[in-house]
Design a protein around this motif. Structure first.
Motif, PDB file in Angstrom:
ATOM      1  N   LYS A 223       0.839  -1.195   0.000  1.00 42.91           N
ATOM      2  CA  LYS A 223       0.000   0.000   0.000  1.00 42.91           C
ATOM      3  C   LYS A 223       0.877   1.249   0.000  1.00 42.91           C
ATOM      4  O   LYS A 223       1.787   1.377   0.814  1.00 42.91           O
ATOM      5  CB  LYS A 223      -0.905   0.000   1.233  1.00 42.91           C
ATOM      6  N   THR A 225       1.766   4.779   0.933  1.00 43.77           N
ATOM      7  CA  THR A 225       1.403   5.693   2.022  1.00 43.77           C
ATOM      8  C   THR A 225       1.690   7.128   1.606  1.00 43.77           C
ATOM      9  O   THR A 225       2.779   7.432   1.117  1.00 43.77           O
ATOM     10  CB  THR A 225       2.206   5.359   3.298  1.00 43.77           C
ATOM     11  N   LYS A 345       1.091   8.439  11.032  1.00 46.29           N
ATOM     12  CA  LYS A 345       1.759   7.680   9.971  1.00 46.29           C
ATOM     13  C   LYS A 345       3.269   7.696  10.178  1.00 46.29           C
ATOM     14  O   LYS A 345       3.824   8.666  10.716  1.00 46.29           O
ATOM     15  CB  LYS A 345       1.433   8.293   8.600  1.00 46.29           C
ATOM     16  N   GLN A 351       7.682   9.631   1.156  1.00 47.95           N
ATOM     17  CA  GLN A 351       6.231   9.841   1.128  1.00 47.95           C
ATOM     18  C   GLN A 351       5.869  11.182   0.489  1.00 47.95           C
ATOM     19  O   GLN A 351       4.728  11.382   0.071  1.00 47.95           O
ATOM     20  CB  GLN A 351       5.648   9.737   2.530  1.00 47.95           C
TER      21      GLN A 351
END
Length: 423
Positions: A223, A225, A345, A351
């Motif tokens: 996934k 992020t 997170k 990211q």
């Protein structure tokens, strides 16, 4: 002539005149018989400060150094074996013939490490031309893990290529997952690097059978992020009492609005800022990872950050656009920033690139082909992993649909009314 009185002198030394870009120098072996020398590389390298000239070994207790020293011992043992065979057969012992036979044995029975080292050395020569330095480092890391595995499993620093079987591959896979604690994707990537080396051996007919034939492990889709719009604004507008956090935040936000990876941002200079076809500021740079050109107009927030640091002393000294620190420090400070902003997170610098692709561009309706070009991807498939449909995008699209349905309804009602009046 009494052959048993003959003996060879063996010396290992660093040839510093052949230093690599990494600063490492190759280790050479010198064989001397009656004052006549013959030399060859043992295909191992080390930084000069780790070489012990007195013992002709690498000093240090790391596994890598132990592997090199074991290879030195193995080389010395093979040379002594060749010397003894010469004496036993009453053949004249000469340094040239000893080395010739040693190399002949190497050519006849190549080893895993020799094959891997040769590949990595050639790759290093093509860094900046065909490969990124990070790619070479990944293959070097794979070789390091492979050598440590062989030492762990077989108590040896190398392995004969001719003896390589499927069980070797599965044992290496098991070692990476259990001893090294690598996750599935890291394990598969290391094995894939090794597989490339073995594929070349199969292509050269050095192996009769491909030991990877039954290996079927696959990457697991992870996934992506990224920061939501609210989280991005939260970090963007937070003022920290510690200046270093403000500087790290600014660099991170700049990447969120440009999509540049850490290494590309690190290499960014004033020369990469150009005036585009719209007479506005653009970034023009080649991504180090893919060597694909990234060309994109700067958004207002990115320009604001550049203005903030245009006269910064640190940036001027280092000839950088922004005060970027090491990737390790950036990630450590970003964790502090996340805590202070109430973001749970696991925030990392990469990211920011995910955030640019998802939150800043795709969520706001920028076409995936345009995003792919701006991110410097080689193909659209690389960008499609970001093209997830987030809730905010669904909401916007459904609102548009609802408005369109309502407009069509009102239009039909108006038409019906006009038709009734006309009749």
């Amino acid at each position: 002539m009494n052959q048993t009185n003959q003996s060879i002198d063996i010396l290992f030394y660093l040839r510093e005149s052949k230093k690599k870009k990494t600063g490492q120098a190759p280790i050479y072996c010198r064989v001397t018989v009656k004052g006549k020398r013959a030399e060859f590389s043992i295909k191992r390298s080390v930084l000069p400060e780790y070489w012990n000239k007195e013992s002709n070994t690498v000093k240090g207790k790391s596994r890598t150094f132990k592997l090199i020293n074991k290879h030195i011992d193995a080389t010395k043992f093979k040379l002594r074996e060749i010397e003894n065979s010469f004496i036993h057969l009453r053949k004249p012992v000469s340094s040239k013939e000893i080395v010739k036979q040693y190399k002949g044995k190497e050519d006849t029975i190549p080893t895993v490490v020799d094959l891997f080292t040769s590949h990595n050395n050639k790759m290093l020569e093509r860094v900046g031309i065909e490969f990124a330095l990070a790619t070479h480092k990944r293959y070097e890391t794979t070789l390091k893990h492979l050598q440590e595995f062989m030492l762990h499993k077989y108590n040896n620093s190398d392995y004969s290529l001719s003896e390589l079987k499927y069980s070797f591959i599965t044992d290496f896979d098991h070692y990476l997952r259990t001893i090294r604690k690598c996750n599935n994707n890291s394990t598969v990537k290391y094995i894939s690097n090794f597989r490339k080396i073995i594929n070349s051996a199969v292509a050269k007919d050095l192996l009769v059978k491909d030991p990877f034939l039954l290996y079927k492990k696959k990457l697991i889709k992870t996934k992506v992020t990224y920061l939501t719009q609210e989280e991005l604004y939260r970090i963007e507008n937070k003022q920290f009492s510690i200046d270093r956090l403000n500087r790290v935040r600014d660099v991170f936000i700049f990447s969120c609005y440009t999509g540049l990876a850490y290494i590309d941002l690190l290499n960014l200079t004033k020369d990469n800022i150009q005036i585009g076809i719209d007479k506005k500021l653009w970034i023009d740079v080649y991504r180090q990872k893919t060597q694909e050109r990234t060309n994109l107009p700067l958004l207002a927030k990115a320009i604001e950050i550049l203005e903030k640091y245009k006269d910064d002393p640190e940036c001027e000294i280092l000839n950088k656009l922004l005060p970027i620190k090491s990737n390790q420090k950036m990630n450590a400070y970003l964790k502090e920033i996340a805590d202070l902003c109430g973001i749970t997170k696991n925030l990392t610098f990469h990211q920011s690139r995910h955030t640019f692709a998802t939150t800043v561009t795709l969520t706001n309706g920028v076409g995936i082909e345009v995003v792919s070009k701006m991110m410097g991807h080689k193909n659209l498939k690389s960008t499609q992993r970001y093209a997830r449909v987030v809730a905010s995008r669904i909401s916007k699209e459904m609102m548009k649909l609802e408005e369109h349905i309502e407009e069509e309804k009102l239009k039909r009602e108006q038409e019906d009314k006009e038709n009734k009046e006309a009749s």
